[in-house]
Write a protein that holds these residues in place. Structure first.
Motif, PDB file in Angstrom:
ATOM      1  N   LEU A  45       0.814  -1.209   0.000  1.00 52.10           N
ATOM      2  CA  LEU A  45       0.000   0.000   0.000  1.00 52.10           C
ATOM      3  C   LEU A  45       0.849   1.261   0.000  1.00 52.10           C
ATOM      4  O   LEU A  45       0.454   2.289  -0.560  1.00 52.10           O
ATOM      5  N   GLY A  46       2.023   1.177   0.613  1.00 53.07           N
ATOM      6  CA  GLY A  46       2.916   2.327   0.635  1.00 53.07           C
ATOM      7  C   GLY A  46       3.463   2.687  -0.729  1.00 53.07           C
ATOM      8  O   GLY A  46       3.846   3.845  -0.974  1.00 53.07           O
ATOM      9  N   LYS A  47       3.474   1.712  -1.648  1.00 55.17           N
ATOM     10  CA  LYS A  47       4.001   1.947  -2.996  1.00 55.17           C
ATOM     11  C   LYS A  47       2.897   2.082  -4.036  1.00 55.17           C
ATOM     12  O   LYS A  47       3.176   2.441  -5.184  1.00 55.17           O
ATOM     13  N   VAL A  98      -3.301  10.549   4.478  1.00 55.35           N
ATOM     14  CA  VAL A  98      -4.487  10.832   3.665  1.00 55.35           C
ATOM     15  C   VAL A  98      -4.885  12.301   3.843  1.00 55.35           C
ATOM     16  O   VAL A  98      -5.074  12.766   4.958  1.00 55.35           O
ATOM     17  N   ASP A  99      -5.028  13.018   2.739  1.00 59.10           N
ATOM     18  CA  ASP A  99      -5.378  14.446   2.786  1.00 59.10           C
ATOM     19  C   ASP A  99      -6.897  14.612   2.698  1.00 59.10           C
ATOM     20  O   ASP A  99      -7.458  14.900   1.645  1.00 59.10           O
ATOM     21  N   ARG A 139      -1.612   6.654  -5.290  1.00 56.97           N
ATOM     22  CA  ARG A 139      -2.429   7.403  -4.343  1.00 56.97           C
ATOM     23  C   ARG A 139      -2.723   8.767  -4.926  1.00 56.97           C
ATOM     24  O   ARG A 139      -1.987   9.286  -5.769  1.00 56.97           O
ATOM     25  N   PHE A 140      -3.791   9.357  -4.459  1.00 60.99           N
ATOM     26  CA  PHE A 140      -4.275  10.610  -5.017  1.00 60.99           C
ATOM     27  C   PHE A 140      -4.592  11.549  -3.858  1.00 60.99           C
ATOM     28  O   PHE A 140      -5.630  11.427  -3.226  1.00 60.99           O
ATOM     29  N   HIS A 141      -3.636  12.445  -3.583  1.00 62.83           N
ATOM     30  CA  HIS A 141      -3.706  13.277  -2.380  1.00 62.83           C
ATOM     31  C   HIS A 141      -3.924  12.384  -1.159  1.00 62.83           C
ATOM     32  O   HIS A 141      -4.728  12.666  -0.280  1.00 62.83           O
ATOM     33  N   ASN A 180     -11.067   7.042 -11.802  1.00 63.21           N
ATOM     34  CA  ASN A 180      -9.722   6.473 -11.952  1.00 63.21           C
ATOM     35  C   ASN A 180      -8.717   7.158 -11.037  1.00 63.21           C
ATOM     36  O   ASN A 180      -7.530   7.188 -11.319  1.00 63.21           O
ATOM     37  N   GLY A 181      -9.225   7.702  -9.937  1.00 59.97           N
ATOM     38  CA  GLY A 181      -8.363   8.388  -8.987  1.00 59.97           C
ATOM     39  C   GLY A 181      -8.689   7.994  -7.565  1.00 59.97           C
ATOM     40  O   GLY A 181      -8.967   6.826  -7.270  1.00 59.97           O
ATOM     41  N   GLY A 182      -8.665   8.961  -6.664  1.00 64.94           N
ATOM     42  CA  GLY A 182      -8.900   8.684  -5.260  1.00 64.94           C
ATOM     43  C   GLY A 182     -10.360   8.408  -4.959  1.00 64.94           C
ATOM     44  O   GLY A 182     -11.256   9.092  -5.461  1.00 64.94           O
ATOM     45  N   ASP A 183     -10.608   7.410  -4.137  1.00 68.37           N
ATOM     46  CA  ASP A 183     -11.947   7.069  -3.655  1.00 68.37           C
ATOM     47  C   ASP A 183     -11.913   7.220  -2.140  1.00 68.37           C
ATOM     48  O   ASP A 183     -11.366   6.387  -1.431  1.00 68.37           O
TER      49      ASP A 183
END
Length: 459
Positions: A120-122, A191-192, A125-127, A149-152
């Protein structure tokens, strides 16, 4: 209804899963004395067998939960390596449960958890947020839809709730356990959440580097997304203002409902399902870690909310207005799962009283055991003792059943099997609730949003 609009429809057009080889670390099943099992033995048998989904049938490279597992090995698009972010969050809690129950050793569990953290660290990720689906071989996003196709953020919130639970379980252990706990601590804190407000007083489900905010799904209640606000408020690094919860999620108080069904109050307005309440996973996903016992804010008593939704679902099935074959006190439970298409093929649908397709999803009653233990055990015992040959497989009960049509979807979904393991654990020991709710950041986040819980000293 947000998930029905986005997630459910997406499942109709996309199919992923796995043809998993059993790992060498098999969990043993006790198949003797089926009809002689006590309730506790029955629950243990179901919990242990369902745990295999996250152990024997996990995606081998990442260690995460596959989106789905088909025992027959037939998968469209050859996408058996696709993993699910939200289902993997439930899977992290299931691994903690498996270690605690002795289904695997703690050493085995820690090794798997370390592998997952490194992957998961690699991963993309999206913001700070992960995508809904991830390619288990590469860590790259697997689009859930063209613009998705980005952050959920919702799936990410299910995942980080599992991360916090793992951290709390391992943080006082050996040096290796502490090191793994620190990896999960760092992951969730990156996580932002603030980014996903889009500078408004509400959280948004999706953000894409290609399509930005075009999905435009604000998280407004009530559905399965309460945990997303709790996680966002709990973040010590990228927290949100409480106004996002009260003005966005709670709609400035508009979330409250005065409606009843079968003389049972709904308490909150269920998006798109205000007469009977939504599919039962709404009473599960946010509450695998978030303990609704004694949990209140100015909008609801969350124990009453979930018990009432479950009882309405139960009463609907018992009264059976559509005369679906078999419905009754030992065969009930409507939630999102695989479904029977009119031609008898397998599809996907958001089953609930206002969308009854004559299909029962075992996860509905099983994962509701914390709310309706007697009624839930009745379903488990009926399926296990009277219909085991049709309904029981490699990873517990199959995902969906229409016994009146002699139809069973002999497949599994992570988001259905996960809550079964976790909620049975919470019913038996309360372990996962205790770990999550006693995390200092969670207590602070709940306090920030105006929650109270006498059980955990949150005032």
């Amino acid at each position: 209804m947000i998930r029905i609009s986005v997630l459910f429809l997406a499942f109709t057009f996309f199919s992923c899963g796995s043809n998993a080889d059993k790992s060498k670390e098999n969990v043993q099943e006790n198949t003797s004395g089926v009809t002689a099992l006590t309730d506790e033995q029955l629950l243990d048998a179901v919990q242990k067998q369902t745990f295999k989904y996250f152990w024997d049938y996990a995606e081998p490279n990442s260690g995460l939960a596959r989106e789905r597992y088909h025992p027959d090995g037939v998968y469209p698009e050859n996408d058996s390596n696709i993993v699910t972010t939200g289902g993997s969050g439930f899977g992290l809690m299931a691994l903690v449960s498996g270690m605690s129950q002795g289904y695997i050793t703690k050493e085995q569990g820690v090794e798997r958890l370390n592998k997952i953290a490194d992957f998961l660290g690699k991963a993309d990720r999206f913001h700070g947020a992960w995508s809904h689906w991830i390619d288990g071989n590469t860590g790259k996003v697997k689009p859930f839809g063209t613009k998705d196709n980005g952050g959920d953020l919702v799936e990410t919130s299910f995942l980080v709730a599992g991360m916090i639970t793992v951290r709390e379980y391992l943080k006082d252990g050996s040096e290796k356990e502490k090191a793994v706990a620190q990896k999960y601590d760092a992951l969730w804190k990156s996580v932002d959440w603030q980014w996903y407000t889009n500078n408004k007083n509400v959280l948004y489900w999706h953000w894409s580097p290609n399509y930005a905010w075009q999905m435009n799904f604000a998280l407004e209640g009530y559905n399965e997304c309460l945990i997303t606000y709790v996680m966002a408020a709990s973040s010590p690094t990228h927290t949100i203002d409480a106004k996002a919860y009260h003005e966005g999620w709670a709609r400035s108080g508009g979330i409250v409902s005065s409606k009843t069904k079968y003389n049972i109050p709904l308490i909150l307005k269920h998006n798109g399902a205000e007469e009977f309440g939504g599919p039962l996973f709404w009473a599960h996903y946010s509450y695998v870690g978030l303990d609704p016992n004694q949990l209140t804010d100015k909008y609801a008593n969350y124990w009453d909310l979930n018990v009432n939704q479950t009882k309405i679902n139960y009463e609907y099935c018992v009264q059976n207005p559509n005369k679906s074959a078999g419905y009754g006190p030992e065969y009930w439970g409507l939630t999102a799962s695989y479904s029977r298409n009119p031609d008898g093929s397998i599809g996907y649908n958001a089953h609930m009283p206002s969308n009854d397709q004559g299909v029962i999803s075992p996860t509905a009653a099983i994962s509701s055991i914390v709310y309706t233990p007697k009624e839930s055990v009745a379903v488990i015992r009926n399926l296990y003792e009277n219909h085991k040959d049709e309904t029981w497989g490699d990873a517990g009960f199959y995902d969906a059943l229409s016994l009146g049509n002699k139809w069973v979807a002999k497949r599994y979904l992570a988001i259905d099997q996960g809550p079964e393991v976790v909620m049975i654990e919470n019913y038996r020991t309360g372990l996962l609730w205790k770990l999550f709710m006693n995390a200092p950041e969670v207590k602070q986040g709940l306090t920030k949003l105006g929650f109270k819980s006498g059980k955990y000293g949150i005032q």
